[in-house]
Design an enzyme around this catalytic site. Structure first.
Site, PDB file in Angstrom:
ATOM      1  CD  GLU A  98      -0.419  -9.824   1.504  1.00 17.74           C
ATOM      2  OE1 GLU A  98      -0.490  -8.852   0.730  1.00 17.74           O
ATOM      3  OE2 GLU A  98      -0.088  -9.707   2.693  1.00 17.74           O
ATOM      4  CD  GLU A 111       1.892  -9.646   8.671  1.00 18.88           C
ATOM      5  OE1 GLU A 111       0.799 -10.045   8.238  1.00 18.88           O
ATOM      6  OE2 GLU A 111       2.484  -8.648   8.217  1.00 18.88           O
TER       7      GLU A 111
END
Ligand code: NAG
Ligand code: NAG
Ligand code: NAG
Ligand code: NAG
Ligand code: NAG
Ligand code: NAG
Ligand code: NAG
Ligand code: NAG
Length: 380
Positions: A141, A146
């Site tokens: 990932e 974020e």
């Protein structure tokens, strides 16, 4: 399950991606998400957030369009992805939001650029622009963007099987939170680098009219650049179809292959935009009360919908490039058309989340590979 053409072509794509171009810095445009067709090649999650315990329902494509939670503004051609800011949510219910996963996956040797004018923020809001392989954590990932609540800085990270650490990065950030990328370390925190720029998240991002993120997924390592709008390189702002990463300078985040065997620990990545509310990260009370007051669900999700007026992505485009001369695009089923596509499983319901709790999908075989990977790192 029928053998898909993609699974037959994938080894070829990887071989092509990795053999002649191990040191690739030159990339050619392979895929663009832009304008009125922006949302065509994504899958809407169409279920509540059962991945990160957020208080959201990720709506269907139909509902997203009808409620204007995912739409393209015809004047600017910008794509909007947003949280419902017009409904008062009754107790025990969740608020509508959007999570979309690209139908195509992108193999090692890919680079993706995202131009954004606004990113979601506000108390309880947890946005992410990221990617993962269908199999998680085995396929890895990459979190390009974020953050949560009223934080002011973007955080970037990798999440992998055990065996990946950030070693000797060549990056401008000096704000390294953690270097072990294993999902099993520190409750799947990942190997996190913070962007020191206050224009990299939240209101600071929007007031600088946003900027462009570049994610390079190369055999030599993973790198992320963030350029505020005034500093976007001309190759990007001129929409050039080839780019050379050596002209971008030092990335803000960098995870060299020295400490992380990219080819072993990463599989083709599906790109994801999502905005959830509260949940494992934004709703963690110790994190929540760093920048917000009150109770995440009661005071915000159930509170005035205007609390979500800033909870949206405004995206100029997403462009994916492949290392020069090859294609790194892996389609879910090249032969699928019309109703045939409906028979394939929904890839976005597999795997895990930007910060989800890992381990569920790890098999004994994967652990064994991870042990070998760890040994490989130690021997380097
Ligand atoms: C992407 O997948 C969704 C379903 O998962 C499908 O509805 C949509 O048509 C696909 N888009 C393209 C361009 O194939
Ligand atoms: C989430 O829900 C979907 C749809 O029902 C399901 O396929 C998937 O397995 C669930 N995921 C988790 C982690 O529970
Ligand atoms: C879509 O909207 C319909 C009608 O309002 C509703 O019944 C359904 O639950 C919604 N689905 C999702 C996934 O939001
Ligand atoms: C990273 O974390 C994993 C899981 O806890 C552990 O097995 C591994 O030894 C750690 N790696 C390093 C370099 O500390
Ligand atoms: C960029 O150029 C491509 C052709 O190479 C074109 O299809 C696309 O619409 C352009 N995108 C933007 C944002 O101007
Ligand atoms: C770091 O990256 C820059 C930009 O690509 C490069 O000029 C420089 O040589 C690199 N430094 C090291 C120590 O590799
Ligand atoms: C923040 O939350 C933590 C953990 O629940 C708690 O110990 C702390 O007292 C809280 N701080 C404030 C300012 O509310
Ligand atoms: C939702 O927020 C947008 C700004 O992001 C604003 O233009 C719109 O008026 C808001 N909707 C409502 C119902 O207040």
């Amino acid at each position: 399950m029928p053998i898909s053409l993609a699974s037959l072509l994938y080894p070829l794509a990887v071989a092509l991606a990795t053999l002649p171009c191990a040191q690739a810095t030159q990339y050619s445009l392979a895929k663009e998400y832009y304008g009125s067709s922006f949302f065509d090649a994504w899958t809407f999650y169409n279920y509540y957030d059962n991945l990160t315990n957020g208080d959201t329902i990720f709506v269907s494509a139909q509902n997203a369009s009808a409620d204007k939670l995912a739409y393209v503004d015809p004047t600017t051609s910008h794509a909007f992805i947003r949280v419902d800011n017009f409904t008062t949510v009754p107790y025990n219910d969740k608020r509508n939001s959007v999570r979309i996963t690209s139908n195509d996956s992108y193999a090692v040797g890919s680079l993706w650029v995202t131009d954004m004018y606004h990113v979601p923020y506000g108390c309880s809001v947890w946005p992410s622009w990221w990617s993962q392989a269908v199999q998680w954590p085995q396929g890895g990932e990459i979190d390009t963007f974020e953050g949560v609540n009223l934080q002011t800085n973007n955080q970037m990270s990798l999440h992998t099987e055990t065996g990946c650490t950030q070693v000797l990065p060549n990056e401008t950030s000096t704000m390294v939170t953690s270097t072990n990328c294993s999902y099993a370390a520190n409750e799947n925190q990942g190997c996190v680098v913070i962007d020191p720029s206050l224009a990299s998240f939240g209101a600071g991002f929007a007031s600088a009219s946003g900027g462009a993120f570049v994610t390079e997924f190369a055999t030599t390592g993973i790198s992320i650049w963030y350029f505020p709008r005034s500093q976007i390189p001309s190759t990007l702002s001129n929409n050039e179809s080839t780019i050379d990463t050596t002209t971008f300078g030092i990335p803000v985040g960098n995870w060299p292959a020295t400490g992380c065997n990219i080819q072993e620990l990463f599989q083709p990545q599906q790109l994801i935009f999502d905005i959830t509310l509260c949940g494992d990260f934004a709703g963690n009370s110790a994190i929540f009360n760093q920048t917000c007051t009150g109770v995440c669900y009661n005071d915000y999700v159930l509170g005035p919908p205007s609390g979500y007026d800033n909870a949206y992505f405004e995206v100029g485009y997403v462009r994916v490039f492949s290392a020069a001369g090859i294609s790194t695009v892996v389609s879910p089923s090249t032969s699928a058309s019309g109703s045939a596509a409906g028979t394939t499983s929904n890839p976005s319901t597999q795997g895990n989340s930007a910060s989800g709790l890992g381990g569920k999908y790890a098999s004994v075989v994967a652990s064994l590979f991870a042990a070998i990977g760890g040994l490989g790192v130690m021997l380097l």
